[in-house]
Scaffold this active site. Structure first.
Site, PDB file in Angstrom:
ATOM      1  N   ASP A 157       0.803  -1.231  -0.193  1.00 25.85           N
ATOM      2  CA  ASP A 157       0.064  -0.021   0.031  1.00 25.85           C
ATOM      3  C   ASP A 157       1.201   1.432  -0.592  1.00 25.85           C
ATOM      4  O   ASP A 157       2.016   0.928   0.473  1.00 25.85           O
ATOM      5  CB  ASP A 157      -0.902   0.170   0.872  1.00 25.85           C
ATOM      6  N   ASN A 204      -9.900  -3.434  -5.601  1.00 24.08           N
ATOM      7  CA  ASN A 204     -10.017  -2.586  -6.307  1.00 24.08           C
ATOM      8  C   ASN A 204     -10.831  -1.988  -7.983  1.00 24.08           C
ATOM      9  O   ASN A 204     -10.646  -1.246  -8.361  1.00 24.08           O
ATOM     10  CB  ASN A 204      -8.426  -2.655  -6.762  1.00 24.08           C
ATOM     11  N   TRP A 205     -11.702  -3.199  -8.210  1.00 20.39           N
ATOM     12  CA  TRP A 205     -12.180  -3.149  -9.252  1.00 20.39           C
ATOM     13  C   TRP A 205     -12.905  -0.871  -8.927  1.00 20.39           C
ATOM     14  O   TRP A 205     -13.226  -0.538 -10.195  1.00 20.39           O
ATOM     15  CB  TRP A 205     -13.411  -3.390  -9.899  1.00 20.39           C
TER      16      TRP A 205
HETATM   17  C1  FPP Z   1      -2.155  -0.223  -3.397  1.00 21.86           C
HETATM   18  O1  FPP Z   1      -1.669   0.579  -3.126  1.00 21.86           O
HETATM   19  C2  FPP Z   1      -1.884  -0.576  -4.333  1.00 21.86           C
HETATM   20  C3  FPP Z   1      -1.684  -1.168  -5.486  1.00 21.86           C
HETATM   21  C4  FPP Z   1      -3.225  -1.561  -5.424  1.00 21.86           C
HETATM   22  C5  FPP Z   1      -1.547  -2.049  -6.381  1.00 21.86           C
HETATM   23  C6  FPP Z   1      -0.036  -2.883  -5.687  1.00 21.86           C
HETATM   24  C7  FPP Z   1       0.478  -3.227  -7.659  1.00 21.86           C
HETATM   25  C8  FPP Z   1       1.784  -3.524  -7.091  1.00 21.86           C
HETATM   26  C9  FPP Z   1       2.553  -3.057  -6.538  1.00 21.86           C
HETATM   27  C10 FPP Z   1       2.525  -3.407  -8.883  1.00 21.86           C
HETATM   28  C11 FPP Z   1       3.283  -5.130  -8.339  1.00 21.86           C
HETATM   29  C12 FPP Z   1       3.119  -6.147  -8.889  1.00 21.86           C
HETATM   30  C13 FPP Z   1       2.640  -7.441  -9.039  1.00 21.86           C
HETATM   31  C14 FPP Z   1       2.033  -8.603 -10.129  1.00 21.86           C
HETATM   32  C15 FPP Z   1       3.993  -7.965  -8.124  1.00 21.86           C
HETATM   33  P1  FPP Z   1      -2.874   2.863  -3.063  1.00 21.86           P
HETATM   34  O2  FPP Z   1      -2.805   2.939  -4.607  1.00 21.86           O
HETATM   35  O3  FPP Z   1      -3.710   2.225  -2.362  1.00 21.86           O
HETATM   36  O4  FPP Z   1      -1.969   3.250  -2.626  1.00 21.86           O
HETATM   37  P2  FPP Z   1      -2.578   4.373  -2.391  1.00 21.86           P
HETATM   38  O5  FPP Z   1      -3.111   4.326  -0.958  1.00 21.86           O
HETATM   39  O6  FPP Z   1      -1.339   5.577  -1.290  1.00 21.86           O
HETATM   40  O7  FPP Z   1      -3.698   5.687  -2.804  1.00 21.86           O
END
Ligand code: FPP
Length: 224
Positions: free
Chosen positions: A2, A50-51
């Site tokens: 995250d 997440n969708w």
């Molecule tokens: C959550 O952070 C992260 C995700 C929903 C995507 C995670 C994916 C990767 C790190 C890519 C790696 C891929 C693989 C297959 C290993 P957030 O977007 O919710 O962060 P925020 O809370 O700061 O908005």
């Protein structure tokens, strides 16, 4: 994993820039597992919730997953990682599912670390899907209702061949579970850390694993 979005926003960049930076952190952490005594590592890449993100972000993430698997397959295999995916594949596009299947087959004899990638995964969704399959076995006479217990249900979970997690680390300062391995984490230890995932390093991982090693786990019993 995250904090990718906030990491990007802090730099005045689009959220996908953060996800790409996050993807780059994965290899270092995976490759440090044998040094810190971790045999099984599960990373949460995309949840069933997440969708709800914008179409642009979802499409960007799906494309990043395809790219990540295509580009990292060789390195993961050469390192000896056995890769598995958990989550519901039905909603994922066929091209991505094929890459996931191929990577599982390519790495099926590897043993240096068991890497599980949770993709379109949700703990409640997993338990619901497991229960459906279990109910089908009851309906077809393969399983007796009186034989359903704590040992039976996990055999129907996506994680049926994996041990329960000992330690769950959540980055980015959020202190919630967000539907991650709900059944399996009943007795897991938790670490909620402020670091945003793209800033997470093998050194921090090693420190958290060492600190876990000092914890007193009683699993509901008393220390003898
Ligand atoms: C959550 O952070 C992260 C995700 C929903 C995507 C995670 C994916 C990767 C790190 C890519 C790696 C891929 C693989 C297959 C290993 P957030 O977007 O919710 O962060 P925020 O809370 O700061 O908005």
């Amino acid at each position: 994993m995250d904090g990718n979005g906030r990491w990007a926003t802090q730099r005045g960049r689009p959220r996908l820039f953060g996800h790409r930076a996050g993807a780059k952190r994965v290899r270092e952490v995976v490759e440090s597992c044998p040094d810190v005594g971790v045999e099984y590592l599960t990373i949460f890449a995309f949840s069933t919730e997440n969708w709800r993100r914008t179409q642009t972000e979802v499409a960007g993430l799906m494309s990043l997953f395809r790219m990540y698997i295509s580009r990292e397959a060789r390195a993961l295999d050469e390192f000896g990682a056995r890769v598995r995916f958990i989550g519901d594949r039905v909603k994922l596009d066929a091209k991505l599912v094929k890459l996931m299947d191929d990577l599982e087959v390519l790495t099926q004899n590897n043993t240096s670390v068991h890497l599980t990638i949770a993709l379109n995964y949700g703990g409640r969704d997993e338990v619901a899907r497991a229960t459906k399959r279990l109910a089908q076995d009851v309906a077809s006479g393969n399983l007796k209702p009186e034989d359903v217990d704590e040992e039976t249900l996990p055999k129907y979970l996506d994680t049926c061949v994996l041990p329960d997690p000992d330690l769950v680390i959540r980055t980015s300062g959020e202190a919630r579970i967000s539907n991650f391995l709900l059944w399996q984490s009943a007795y897991a230890e938790y670490e909620f850390i402020d670091t945003l995932w793209p800033d997470f390093t093998k050194e921090e991982f090693a420190r958290l694993c060492a600190s876990y090693g000092g914890r007193d786990r009683r699993f509901g019993g008393v220390k003898t």
